[in-house]
Design an enzyme around this catalytic site. Sequence first.
Site: not given
Length: 278
Positions: A49, A93, A116
Site C-alpha cells: 500500500k 490494517q 476503508d
Amino acid sequence: MTVVLDGKKLRDKIFSDLKVKLDKMSEKPTLAVILAGDDPASQIYVRNKKKTAENLGINSIVIEYPADVTESELLAKIEELNNNKSITAILVQLPLPKHIDKFRIIDAILPQKDVDGLTPYNLGKLFAGEEPYVYPCTPKGILLLLDEYKIDIDGKHVVVIGRSNLVGKPVAQMLLKRNATVTMCHSHTKNLSDITKTADILISAVGKNVIGEKMLKSDCVVIDVGIFKNSNGKVRGDVDFENVSKIAAYISPVPGGVGPMTIASLMLNTVELFDKIM
Ligand code: GUN
C-alpha cells in the site's frame, strides 16, 4: 468462451488516470496506515500500500506497533492522526492482535478520514442507502470490475458467501442499491450448493477452497475474493478456477482479480477523501 476478469489491467488504467490527476494537484493527500502485530500477510499488504501510494504521488506513512500494543496506545495515535491536518486518510490494517477490540479502534477514526469506509458512520450511511464518505475498498473494487466488463446487476440473483464487515455485508448492500436480489450465505448455511446453483453472480469471500463447478449453473459470473496459500505454498482463491472456468461466463482469477482492485480502490478513496476535505 469464458472471460477472465482482469483486475490488473483495470487497476493499471485507474492508476494511470489517478497519476495524471495527482500530478496536477499542488497539495497531495497523505495516507497514514497503522500496522499492529506481526502478521506476515499484513506486513506485505501494508508495504505494498505504501509503495503504491508513493508511486502515484500520494504521501504515505506507516506506524508500526508490536503485537503487545495496548488499546489506549492505538486510540491515542488515532486521536493524534484525526487532529493532524496534514493526514487526510487513516487505515488500520486488520486483523488486529486478539486482545484489541477492533470495533473500538475503528470507531475512533474520524469518518472524514476513514479511507476503508468501515466506521459506524460510513457503514451506517451505506446501509441506509445514503452516500458514505467512501465505500469499503474490496466491495468497491468488485463493482468497478463488474462495471468495466458491463456485467448487468439489475434484477440478477447475487449470492454472497461470507458476512464480514470488510466484504460480505457491504458488497451485499451496494448490490441491493443496484437492484440485485441478494442472498447472503455463511458458515452455518445449510445446503449451500442448492443456493449457489441459483446464482447469476456468485461472490465468494471465505478464505478456503469451497467452490467447484458442480455448485454453479452454466454462464454464471464468479467473483473470487478468497486468497490464501495451499499446502504446496501456491497462492489460490476459494474457487476451483480450472474447472469453474469451463462453465462460467465470467470469472475473476486469484491472483490478478479482486486483489489489485482492492488496492486501486484504496488509492481512489484516498484521493476522494482529500477532495472532500479540501
Ligand atoms: N485486511 C485485509 N483487507 C483489508 C482492508 O481492505 N482494509 C483493512 N483495514 N484491513 C484489511
